[in-house]
Enzyme design. Structure first.
Site, PDB file in Angstrom:
ATOM      1  N   LYS A 117      28.756  34.090  42.123  1.00 48.97           N
ATOM      2  CA  LYS A 117      29.114  34.427  40.735  1.00 48.97           C
ATOM      3  C   LYS A 117      28.777  33.268  39.811  1.00 48.97           C
ATOM      4  O   LYS A 117      28.213  33.461  38.734  1.00 48.97           O
ATOM      5  CB  LYS A 117      30.607  34.772  40.632  1.00 48.97           C
ATOM      6  CG  LYS A 117      31.004  36.070  41.330  1.00 48.97           C
ATOM      7  CD  LYS A 117      30.420  37.288  40.626  1.00 48.97           C
ATOM      8  CE  LYS A 117      30.842  38.595  41.274  1.00 48.97           C
ATOM      9  NZ  LYS A 117      30.028  39.738  40.833  1.00 48.97           N
TER      10      LYS A 117
ATOM     11  N   GLY B  23      31.025  51.909  42.327  1.00 47.25           N
ATOM     12  CA  GLY B  23      32.157  51.124  42.831  1.00 47.25           C
ATOM     13  C   GLY B  23      33.417  51.305  42.002  1.00 47.25           C
ATOM     14  O   GLY B  23      33.475  52.143  41.100  1.00 47.25           O
TER      15      GLY B  23
ATOM     16  N   LEU C   6      45.733  42.506  47.204  1.00 47.78           N
ATOM     17  CA  LEU C   6      47.153  42.868  47.261  1.00 47.78           C
ATOM     18  C   LEU C   6      47.439  44.352  46.981  1.00 47.78           C
ATOM     19  O   LEU C   6      48.107  45.015  47.782  1.00 47.78           O
ATOM     20  CB  LEU C   6      47.934  41.988  46.270  1.00 47.78           C
ATOM     21  CG  LEU C   6      49.437  42.261  46.220  1.00 47.78           C
ATOM     22  CD1 LEU C   6      50.109  41.923  47.533  1.00 47.78           C
ATOM     23  CD2 LEU C   6      50.083  41.478  45.065  1.00 47.78           C
TER      24      LEU C   6
ATOM     25  N   LEU D 196      18.976  46.645  44.794  1.00 48.69           N
ATOM     26  CA  LEU D 196      18.298  45.755  43.835  1.00 48.69           C
ATOM     27  C   LEU D 196      17.225  44.908  44.508  1.00 48.69           C
ATOM     28  O   LEU D 196      16.334  44.380  43.847  1.00 48.69           O
ATOM     29  CB  LEU D 196      19.311  44.850  43.125  1.00 48.69           C
ATOM     30  CG  LEU D 196      20.307  45.556  42.210  1.00 48.69           C
ATOM     31  CD1 LEU D 196      21.234  44.538  41.550  1.00 48.69           C
ATOM     32  CD2 LEU D 196      19.589  46.379  41.147  1.00 48.69           C
TER      33      LEU D 196
ATOM     34  N   ASN E 250      29.046  49.875  49.735  1.00 50.15           N
ATOM     35  CA  ASN E 250      30.497  49.695  49.724  1.00 50.15           C
ATOM     36  C   ASN E 250      31.133  50.716  48.783  1.00 50.15           C
ATOM     37  O   ASN E 250      32.198  50.474  48.223  1.00 50.15           O
ATOM     38  CB  ASN E 250      30.782  48.257  49.242  1.00 50.15           C
ATOM     39  CG  ASN E 250      32.131  47.776  49.664  1.00 50.15           C
ATOM     40  OD1 ASN E 250      32.739  48.319  50.582  1.00 50.15           O
ATOM     41  ND2 ASN E 250      32.639  46.778  48.964  1.00 50.15           N
TER      42      ASN E 250
ATOM     43  N   ARG F 232      49.401  36.053  39.709  1.00 46.48           N
ATOM     44  CA  ARG F 232      48.068  36.469  39.244  1.00 46.48           C
ATOM     45  C   ARG F 232      48.173  37.303  37.986  1.00 46.48           C
ATOM     46  O   ARG F 232      49.208  37.893  37.689  1.00 46.48           O
ATOM     47  CB  ARG F 232      47.368  37.338  40.318  1.00 46.48           C
ATOM     48  CG  ARG F 232      47.059  36.632  41.614  1.00 46.48           C
ATOM     49  CD  ARG F 232      45.982  35.579  41.452  1.00 46.48           C
ATOM     50  NE  ARG F 232      45.647  34.963  42.732  1.00 46.48           N
ATOM     51  CZ  ARG F 232      46.323  33.938  43.267  1.00 46.48           C
ATOM     52  NH1 ARG F 232      47.378  33.423  42.654  1.00 46.48           N
ATOM     53  NH2 ARG F 232      45.953  33.431  44.420  1.00 46.48           N
TER      54      ARG F 232
ATOM     55  N   SER G  85      33.719  36.763  37.524  1.00 45.47           N
ATOM     56  CA  SER G  85      35.075  36.774  38.072  1.00 45.47           C
ATOM     57  C   SER G  85      35.801  35.485  37.700  1.00 45.47           C
ATOM     58  O   SER G  85      35.166  34.428  37.536  1.00 45.47           O
ATOM     59  CB  SER G  85      34.977  36.868  39.601  1.00 45.47           C
ATOM     60  OG  SER G  85      36.201  36.514  40.201  1.00 45.47           O
ATOM     61  N   ALA G  86      37.100  35.561  37.631  1.00 48.75           N
ATOM     62  CA  ALA G  86      37.915  34.362  37.411  1.00 48.75           C
ATOM     63  C   ALA G  86      37.760  33.385  38.566  1.00 48.75           C
ATOM     64  O   ALA G  86      38.194  32.227  38.463  1.00 48.75           O
ATOM     65  CB  ALA G  86      39.379  34.754  37.252  1.00 48.75           C
TER      66      ALA G  86
ATOM     67  N   TYR H 223      31.048  33.625  48.106  1.00 53.03           N
ATOM     68  CA  TYR H 223      31.149  34.702  47.111  1.00 53.03           C
ATOM     69  C   TYR H 223      31.301  34.109  45.703  1.00 53.03           C
ATOM     70  O   TYR H 223      30.585  34.459  44.769  1.00 53.03           O
ATOM     71  CB  TYR H 223      32.338  35.623  47.440  1.00 53.03           C
ATOM     72  CG  TYR H 223      32.880  36.338  46.231  1.00 53.03           C
ATOM     73  CD1 TYR H 223      32.179  37.400  45.666  1.00 53.03           C
ATOM     74  CD2 TYR H 223      34.079  35.938  45.635  1.00 53.03           C
ATOM     75  CE1 TYR H 223      32.658  38.031  44.523  1.00 53.03           C
ATOM     76  CE2 TYR H 223      34.563  36.569  44.497  1.00 53.03           C
ATOM     77  CZ  TYR H 223      33.853  37.615  43.951  1.00 53.03           C
ATOM     78  OH  TYR H 223      34.320  38.230  42.822  1.00 53.03           O
TER      79      TYR H 223
HETATM   80  C1  UD1 Z   1      40.717  37.578  45.441  1.00 46.24           C
HETATM   81  C2  UD1 Z   1      39.701  36.539  45.740  1.00 46.24           C
HETATM   82  C3  UD1 Z   1      38.879  36.293  44.493  1.00 46.24           C
HETATM   83  C4  UD1 Z   1      38.211  37.584  44.077  1.00 46.24           C
HETATM   84  C5  UD1 Z   1      39.238  38.669  43.899  1.00 46.24           C
HETATM   85  C6  UD1 Z   1      38.485  39.981  43.757  1.00 46.24           C
HETATM   86  C7  UD1 Z   1      40.615  35.123  47.532  1.00 46.24           C
HETATM   87  C8  UD1 Z   1      41.140  33.780  47.865  1.00 46.24           C
HETATM   88  N1  UD1 Z   1      40.333  35.322  46.230  1.00 46.24           N
HETATM   89  O1  UD1 Z   1      41.550  37.101  44.378  1.00 46.24           O
HETATM   90  O2  UD1 Z   1      37.904  35.309  44.756  1.00 46.24           O
HETATM   91  O3  UD1 Z   1      37.507  37.407  42.885  1.00 46.24           O
HETATM   92  O4  UD1 Z   1      40.074  38.769  45.040  1.00 46.24           O
HETATM   93  O5  UD1 Z   1      39.345  41.038  43.685  1.00 46.24           O
HETATM   94  O6  UD1 Z   1      40.436  35.982  48.366  1.00 46.24           O
HETATM   95  N2  UD1 Z   1      48.434  38.558  48.774  1.00 46.24           N
HETATM   96  C9  UD1 Z   1      49.432  38.708  49.723  1.00 46.24           C
HETATM   97  N3  UD1 Z   1      49.211  39.575  50.748  1.00 46.24           N
HETATM   98  C10 UD1 Z   1      48.060  40.291  50.882  1.00 46.24           C
HETATM   99  C11 UD1 Z   1      47.042  40.138  49.900  1.00 46.24           C
HETATM  100  C12 UD1 Z   1      47.262  39.237  48.863  1.00 46.24           C
HETATM  101  O7  UD1 Z   1      50.470  38.076  49.639  1.00 46.24           O
HETATM  102  O8  UD1 Z   1      47.912  41.058  51.850  1.00 46.24           O
HETATM  103  C13 UD1 Z   1      48.675  37.652  47.640  1.00 46.24           C
HETATM  104  C14 UD1 Z   1      47.684  36.513  47.523  1.00 46.24           C
HETATM  105  O9  UD1 Z   1      48.114  35.404  48.260  1.00 46.24           O
HETATM  106  C15 UD1 Z   1      47.674  36.271  45.989  1.00 46.24           C
HETATM  107  C16 UD1 Z   1      47.918  37.667  45.408  1.00 46.24           C
HETATM  108  O10 UD1 Z   1      48.514  38.420  46.452  1.00 46.24           O
HETATM  109  O11 UD1 Z   1      48.755  35.447  45.622  1.00 46.24           O
HETATM  110  C17 UD1 Z   1      46.648  38.369  44.966  1.00 46.24           C
HETATM  111  O12 UD1 Z   1      45.712  38.349  46.030  1.00 46.24           O
HETATM  112  P1  UD1 Z   1      44.341  39.191  45.975  1.00 46.24           P
HETATM  113  O13 UD1 Z   1      44.620  40.573  45.548  1.00 46.24           O
HETATM  114  O14 UD1 Z   1      43.639  38.991  47.278  1.00 46.24           O
HETATM  115  O15 UD1 Z   1      43.532  38.503  44.774  1.00 46.24           O
HETATM  116  P2  UD1 Z   1      43.097  36.983  44.563  1.00 46.24           P
HETATM  117  O16 UD1 Z   1      43.386  36.137  45.727  1.00 46.24           O
HETATM  118  O17 UD1 Z   1      43.659  36.529  43.255  1.00 46.24           O
END
Ligand code: UD1
Length: 342
Positions: free
Chosen positions: A152, A10, A199, A59, A35, A230, A124-125, A148
């Site tokens: 954890k 991964g 993101l 596993l 995955n 973040r 994970s956080a 999920y």
């Molecule tokens: C997410 C998961 C978290 C997981 C982690 C693993 C959720 C609520 N949380 O964290 O449990 O451990 O991924 O990688 O899914 N954002 C946008 N547009 C997008 C995608 C994200 O604006 O298309 C924003 C989100 O609102 C957030 C930030 O970008 O503020 C980061 O998002 P993301 O990358 O999904 O991470 P987390 O939400 O922190």
């Protein structure tokens, strides 16, 4: 003696394999490739110029797992195998509990059977749920907001119980913040299946023209510009954190949690700007409603890892964006990319 890496094909796993090999460890990789792709491991071999065995093993398949332990002298396990999509976990909770929790139970059982009691676990956080303050330190209250996250958290608790029952175990629980970036070669990186929910892979897929625009989930949070904040961490720093945690579990006993983050938060809009600058590409975006379950601000207090693991993240946001982009540009279809552009 070798280090067994579950989920080694991964995103975090492949980078961790590179760092383990670079540090001189022998490794054995297990992955069910649900995955991930074996191609990532071929590239780990190419990058490191080192060979290692890998097995397509789930596993949940205790017999095949025992075969691996029978055939190789294993000293410690870095356990990264698991399902990790928040949305999917909400619609398929039993699948998540069975895969992540039962898989870990079987792994621990087999480890015990073969006298292997050193483990680094990929947590994970997310185990901090909706934290009330930042920065987040390891002694914050723990909770989960989706299946999920609960897997954890439950696995952390199971591993703590294991140590209480038998103090010869040595376990590190690594609480990742938001891993992004890729190996600087651009040969390995994050290869999400389907439309990315995180993101950075979403941004890079917009940049490469696979997606039209980014949806920014909310601009009314109490943050610097209203978008969510973040703690993004370069995956190579994260991988090096695993090597440090491994050294610790192999030289001491106990169970301990460590935040692996940088201690700095960036908003979504700051990330877009940083990426546009690093890649010299415009990212069209649209502000939409908040994503349910998202917190406003989440970043680590990484001082415990610095003090006790002698580890800290050293790569900045420019490098994270540059390396994410380099990987995406060279591999527009991830590991399925046929012709690699230089
Ligand atoms: C997410 C998961 C978290 C997981 C982690 C693993 C959720 C609520 N949380 O964290 O449990 O451990 O991924 O990688 O899914 N954002 C946008 N547009 C997008 C995608 C994200 O604006 O298309 C924003 C989100 O609102 C957030 C930030 O970008 O503020 C980061 O998002 P993301 O990358 O999904 O991470 P987390 O939400 O922190």
């Amino acid at each position: 003696m070798a280090i067994l890496v579950t989920g080694g094909a991964g995103y975090t796993g492949s980078h961790t394999c590179v760092e383990l090999l670079a540090a001189g460890y022998e490794i054995i990789v297990l992955d069910n490739f649900s995955n991930s792709k074996p191609e990532s491991l071929n590239r780990v071999k190419e990058l490191t110029e080192k060979d290692f065995p890998y097995y397509k093993v789930d596993l949940l398949d205790r017999r095949s797992l025992r075969d691996v332990f029978s055939n190789h002298p294993i000293e410690a396990v870095i356990h990264l195998a698991g399902l990790k999509a928040v949305g999917e976990s909400t619609s398929l909770p039993l699948h998540y509990y069975h895969n992540n929790i039962t898989g870990t139970l079987i792994l621990c059982d087999v480890m015990k059977e073969y006298g292997v009691k050193n483990m680094v676990f990929s947590s994970s956080a997310t185990v901090y749920g909706m934290p009330e303050r930042v920065p987040i330190s390891e002694d914050f209250p723990l909770s989960a907001t989706n299946p999920y996250g609960r897997t954890k958290l439950m696995i952390e608790e199971i591993l703590c119980d294991l140590f209480v029952a038998d103090s010869s175990w040595s376990i590190s629980l690594l609480r990742y913040f938001n891993p992004i970036g890729a190996h600087e070669s651009g040969r390995i990186g994050e290869d999400p299946s389907g439309i990315p929910s995180n993101l950075m892979p979403f941004i890079t897929q917009v940049a490469v023209g696979k997606l039209n625009e980014l949806l920014v989930f909310g601009n009314d949070y109490p943050t610097v510009d209203g978008s969510g904040v973040r703690d993004y961490i370069h995956v190579v720093d994260l991988a090096q954190g695993h090597v440090k945690a491994l050294e610790r579990v192999m030289s001491s006993k106990g169970v301990d949690a460590f935040n692996l983050g940088t201690g700095t938060g960036y908003s979504v809009l700051q990330m877009i700007a940083a990426f546009e600058k690093a890649a010299a590409v415009k990212i069209p975006y649209k502000i939409v409603a908040r994503r349910p379950g998202d917190v406003a601000i989440c970043y680590a207090d990484p001082s415990k890892a610095k003090k006790e693991l002698d580890w800290m993240a050293v790569r900045g946001i420019e490098e994270m964006c540059r390396d994410s982009w380099s990987w995406q540009k060279k591999n527009p279809d991830g590991y399925d990319t046929k012709v690699i552009s230089k």
